[in-house]
Design a protein around this motif. Structure first.
Motif, PDB file in Angstrom:
ATOM      1  N   UNK A   1      -5.355   5.765  -2.689  1.00  0.00           N
ATOM      2  CA  UNK A   1      -4.018   5.303  -2.322  1.00  0.00           C
ATOM      3  C   UNK A   1      -3.567   5.954  -1.020  1.00  0.00           C
TER       4      UNK A   1
ATOM      5  N   UNK B   1      -4.266   3.936   6.323  1.00  0.00           N
ATOM      6  CA  UNK B   1      -5.061   3.062   7.183  1.00  0.00           C
ATOM      7  C   UNK B   1      -4.392   1.697   7.362  1.00  0.00           C
TER       8      UNK B   1
ATOM      9  N   UNK C   1       2.259   8.966   6.082  1.00  0.00           N
ATOM     10  CA  UNK C   1       2.214   7.901   7.097  1.00  0.00           C
ATOM     11  C   UNK C   1       2.302   8.501   8.503  1.00  0.00           C
TER      12      UNK C   1
ATOM     13  N   UNK D   1       1.793   6.671  -6.875  1.00  0.00           N
ATOM     14  CA  UNK D   1       0.789   7.698  -7.186  1.00  0.00           C
ATOM     15  C   UNK D   1       1.409   9.094  -7.119  1.00  0.00           C
TER      16      UNK D   1
ATOM     17  N   UNK E   1      -4.309  10.284  11.194  1.00  0.00           N
ATOM     18  CA  UNK E   1      -5.182   9.709  10.167  1.00  0.00           C
ATOM     19  C   UNK E   1      -6.215  10.727   9.682  1.00  0.00           C
TER      20      UNK E   1
ATOM     21  N   UNK F   1       1.258   4.130  -2.963  1.00  0.00           N
ATOM     22  CA  UNK F   1       1.128   5.569  -2.715  1.00  0.00           C
ATOM     23  C   UNK F   1       2.331   6.316  -3.293  1.00  0.00           C
TER      24      UNK F   1
ATOM     25  N   UNK G   1       0.833  -1.201   0.000  1.00  0.00           N
ATOM     26  CA  UNK G   1       0.000   0.000   0.000  1.00  0.00           C
ATOM     27  C   UNK G   1       0.874   1.260   0.000  1.00  0.00           C
ATOM     28  N   UNK G   2       2.037   1.186   0.643  1.00  0.00           N
ATOM     29  CA  UNK G   2       2.943   2.338   0.665  1.00  0.00           C
ATOM     30  C   UNK G   2       3.615   2.489  -0.695  1.00  0.00           C
TER      31      UNK G   2
ATOM     32  N   UNK H   1      -5.563   7.021   1.406  1.00  0.00           N
ATOM     33  CA  UNK H   1      -6.328   6.405   2.493  1.00  0.00           C
ATOM     34  C   UNK H   1      -5.835   4.997   2.789  1.00  0.00           C
ATOM     35  N   UNK H   2      -5.673   4.189   1.724  1.00  0.00           N
ATOM     36  CA  UNK H   2      -5.259   2.798   1.903  1.00  0.00           C
ATOM     37  C   UNK H   2      -3.942   2.728   2.664  1.00  0.00           C
ATOM     38  N   UNK H   3      -2.982   3.533   2.212  1.00  0.00           N
ATOM     39  CA  UNK H   3      -1.668   3.478   2.832  1.00  0.00           C
ATOM     40  C   UNK H   3      -1.761   3.931   4.289  1.00  0.00           C
TER      41      UNK H   3
END
Lengths: 199, 199
Positions: free
Chosen positions: B48, B54, A35, A15, A39, A12, A8-9, B50-52
């Motif tokens: 991306x 979370x 990160x 992206x 949140x 990102x 997921x990182x 949000x996913x990363x």
């Protein structure tokens, strides 16, 4: 070899790398920043992207970016409806508004004529401009950029506008305020001489 | 004066401006870019983030970033479980993994001791490291940075580790491969001399 960062990182980072002017190192830095923030802040950021992308559209009248059907300038009753200032982009409009000098309306072309790049009149918001030229409008100010494309666009538009009995004017070019004659380029100096006025 | 950009776009520009290393002009450029990409791409970008945010968390064992409870390195049965390489950050771990040289495990401290910045042992993942020192572990490699803080951290850890009968080693410092002796700083040169080997 195991992947260095969790999927997921990595996603990102990829992206962020797609954004203009953001290289790999900046993308890693931005992703790590995301990160680290609470949140809630990451959510607000993601939501801002969605909100802007979904709600921003073109004003049905002037074609500037807006959240509404008609933008705040076009719907402002205090603006002078007899003058339309034609600009190439929303950024040019924003720069013009910052001066707080101009009280008329705008029209955003979203580009300038550029045969070499395949940009013709039908690619710009010219039809939309012509549709606005009611008898109420007496002047159209060409505030396109002082580039070959901007000049050509101003010329093209003035030829469309003048037969309708509307004044077509061009913003002045010359030495920038605070600028140095010594360092001005020839074109600018020539324009400054050409545009001289009685003092 | 009416706002130059619609509120949702202004909000997005402000969000981009909060990112490290992004000034106002870059933020405007990035926000305009988001307006131009297909809605699907803007959605993917926001998702991306949000996913990363979370799903990325710290591996319960090595404290590296992961999407799982235990990271892919710690759960890889082919890794050598007798050696733990201690690094300051996930980025250092990623750099180390890129060499494809090291086949042991890692431990990420998330910082280095720095009394001047108020970073003490309890602010780093040191308790978590000590908990991993089962009899299976025979060596802990200190791969903290060659800075005052990194050296102090390596020293501090080696004093904790050695009494448990675990070897504490420090990665070598010296002239970088391809580097020029002429331009090496004194500290690096001194370390290179100190760490010389028979050839």
């Amino acid at each position: 070899m195991a992947a260095a960062y969790p999927p997921s990182l990595t996603a990102l980072i990829e992206e962020f790398e797609k954004l203009p002017g953001i290289g790999h190192k900046s993308a890693v830095r931005l992703a790590f920043h995301m990160m680290k923030v609470p949140e809630e802040k990451a959510r607000r950021f993601a939501q801002a992207v969605l909100d802007a992308r979904v709600s921003v559209r073109l004003c049905e009248s002037c074609q500037n970016l807006t959240d509404e059907r008609i933008c705040s300038i076009c719907s402002d009753p205090s603006r002078d409806r007899s003058t339309i200032c034609v600009v190439e982009s929303p950024k040019d409009l924003a720069a013009m508004e910052k001066t707080r000098e101009y009280r008329g309306l705008y029209h955003v072309l979203h580009g300038a004529l550029s045969p070499i790049d395949g940009v013709g009149p039908e690619d710009l918001k010219i039809k939309e401009l012509m549709a606005r030229l009611t008898p109420e409008v007496t002047e159209v100010i060409m505030a396109t950029n002082p580039t070959v494309e901007g000049e050509a666009t101003a010329m093209y538009l003035s030829r469309l506008v003048k037969p309708l009995g509307v004044r077509a004017t061009r913003i002045a070019h010359g030495i920038p305020v605070g600028g140095d004659i010594e360092f001005a380029d020839e074109m600018t100096l020539a324009r400054a001489m050409e545009g001289r006025r009685e003092i």
